[in-house]
Design a protein around this motif. Structure first.
Motif, short mmCIF file in Angstrom:
data_model
loop_
_atom_site.label_atom_id
_atom_site.label_comp_id
_atom_site.label_asym_id
_atom_site.label_seq_id
_atom_site.Cartn_x
_atom_site.Cartn_y
_atom_site.Cartn_z
N THR A 121 42.92 -13.16 47.93
CA THR A 121 41.53 -12.81 47.67
C THR A 121 41.27 -12.74 46.17
N VAL A 122 40.00 -12.89 45.80
CA VAL A 122 39.59 -12.84 44.39
C VAL A 122 38.88 -11.52 44.14
N HIS A 123 39.34 -10.79 43.13
CA HIS A 123 38.78 -9.49 42.80
C HIS A 123 38.09 -9.57 41.44
N VAL A 124 36.86 -9.02 41.36
CA VAL A 124 36.09 -9.05 40.11
C VAL A 124 35.71 -7.63 39.71
N THR A 125 35.61 -7.40 38.39
CA THR A 125 35.24 -6.09 37.86
C THR A 125 34.23 -6.25 36.73
N LEU A 126 33.70 -5.14 36.26
CA LEU A 126 32.78 -5.17 35.12
C LEU A 126 33.46 -5.65 33.85
N CYS A 127 34.78 -5.60 33.83
CA CYS A 127 35.53 -6.06 32.65
C CYS A 127 35.67 -7.57 32.63
N ASP A 128 35.37 -8.23 33.74
CA ASP A 128 35.40 -9.69 33.77
C ASP A 128 34.10 -10.25 33.20
N PHE A 129 34.12 -11.52 32.81
CA PHE A 129 32.93 -12.17 32.28
C PHE A 129 32.10 -12.67 33.45
N MET A 130 30.88 -12.13 33.58
CA MET A 130 30.02 -12.46 34.70
C MET A 130 28.61 -12.69 34.16
N GLU A 131 28.12 -13.92 34.24
CA GLU A 131 26.80 -14.22 33.70
C GLU A 131 26.04 -15.14 34.65
N GLN A 132 24.72 -15.00 34.66
CA GLN A 132 23.93 -15.97 35.39
C GLN A 132 24.06 -17.33 34.69
N TRP A 133 24.21 -18.38 35.47
CA TRP A 133 24.48 -19.70 34.92
C TRP A 133 23.40 -20.14 33.94
N THR A 139 26.64 -25.18 25.11
CA THR A 139 28.01 -25.29 24.61
C THR A 139 28.98 -24.51 25.48
N GLN A 140 28.60 -23.32 25.90
CA GLN A 140 29.47 -22.54 26.79
C GLN A 140 29.75 -23.30 28.08
N LYS A 141 28.74 -23.92 28.65
CA LYS A 141 28.92 -24.67 29.89
C LYS A 141 29.89 -25.83 29.68
N LYS A 142 29.75 -26.55 28.57
CA LYS A 142 30.63 -27.68 28.29
C LYS A 142 32.06 -27.21 28.00
N ASN A 143 32.17 -26.09 27.28
CA ASN A 143 33.50 -25.58 26.91
C ASN A 143 34.32 -25.15 28.13
N GLN A 146 36.87 -28.08 29.29
CA GLN A 146 38.11 -28.41 28.60
C GLN A 146 38.39 -27.55 27.38
N ARG A 147 37.37 -27.31 26.55
CA ARG A 147 37.59 -26.72 25.24
C ARG A 147 38.25 -25.34 25.30
N TYR A 148 37.77 -24.45 26.17
CA TYR A 148 38.36 -23.12 26.24
C TYR A 148 39.85 -23.19 26.57
N GLU A 149 40.19 -24.05 27.50
CA GLU A 149 41.58 -24.15 27.95
C GLU A 149 42.51 -24.60 26.82
N THR A 150 42.02 -25.47 25.95
CA THR A 150 42.87 -25.95 24.86
C THR A 150 43.15 -24.86 23.83
N GLY A 151 42.39 -23.77 23.87
CA GLY A 151 42.60 -22.70 22.90
C GLY A 151 43.24 -21.45 23.48
N CYS A 152 43.81 -21.56 24.67
CA CYS A 152 44.38 -20.37 25.32
C CYS A 152 45.63 -19.84 24.60
N ALA A 188 30.12 -16.30 20.31
CA ALA A 188 30.31 -16.29 21.76
C ALA A 188 29.57 -17.45 22.41
N LYS A 189 28.38 -17.76 21.91
CA LYS A 189 27.55 -18.79 22.54
C LYS A 189 27.94 -20.22 22.16
#
Length: 220
Positions: A121-133, A139-143, A146-152, A188-189
């Motif tokens: 099961t998947v559990h979510v909390t207020l500490c997770d990132f949760m935004e209306q699409w 840029t966030q949508k495009k990142n 691929q982009r976010y993953e390359t910077g992990c 962030a944006k």
């Protein structure tokens, strides 16, 4: 000490302990850059919430039932997660326990990040990132693709007061709060912290691949 004073003392002590317990149960977590949320999460999906119900989730150490809110979702796209469709996410029943409240009409799409439990099961909390699409930047949508993953392998360090600095070449300093008094500011944006060819990390603006090595900022 009189009986009345004793009673007042006991009452105040009970109120104090109740307040301490209430505070200890409050949800507390540091804001995370969207890239941090992506890298730290087991599951990152775009989804609509189509239903909700309260369910039992086992018992605590005292034998009391643990309640959870189950949100039935329609997954639109998975950016990170198991090789199977997610049809529900679970959260705590109150915000004091870091529970998330989502709109269930199915009209709004969300970006949901969360943890994958041992039972699948998947559990979510207020500490997770949760935004209306629709509230995410382009840029966030495009990142997310691929982009976010390359910077992990990079570390994003949040600056909350000056002076603040990085202690490693693999860090990026997140200054939105200092400059804009916002968590969801320009960095962030519109920026991702990516690893360069010399294994150092730097902010990069945009979602396409950098045109040159060691490029810190590039317009989309």
């Amino acid at each position: 000490m009189s009986w009345t004073m004793n009673r007042c003392f006991v009452t105040l002590a009970i109120l104090f302990l109740w307040r301490v317990e209430e505070m200890s149960e409050a949800c507390s977590c540091s804001p995370a850059h969207p890239q941090q949320a992506f890298c730290n999460s087991d599951v990152v999906i775009r989804a609509k919430v189509v239903g909700t119900e309260e369910v039992d989730s086992g018992n605590d150490i005292y034998g009391n039932p643990i309640k959870r809110i189950k949100y039935d979702i329609k997954q639109m796209k998975m950016f990170k997660g198991p090789n199977q469709e997610v049809d529900a996410v679970y959260t705590a029943p109150t915000s004091a326990m870091c529970g998330v409240t989502l709109e269930t009409s199915g009209r709004n799409e969300y970006l949901i990040t969360g943890k994958l439990e041992n039972d699948g099961t998947v559990h979510v909390t207020l500490c997770d990132f949760m935004e209306q699409w629709e509230d995410l930047s382009a840029t966030q949508k495009k990142n997310l693709v691929q982009r976010y993953e390359t910077g992990c392998d990079c570390k994003i360090t949040r600056c909350t007061s000056v002076p603040c600095m990085i202690t490693s070449p693999t860090e990026c300093l997140w200054t939105d709060w200092i400059i804009e008094k916002l968590v969801n500011g320009e960095q962030a944006k519109h920026f991702a912290c990516i690893k360069r060819s010399d294994d150092s990390c730097a902010w990069y603006r945009g979602a396409a691949a950098p045109k040159r090595d060691f490029l810190d900022i590039e317009d989309p």
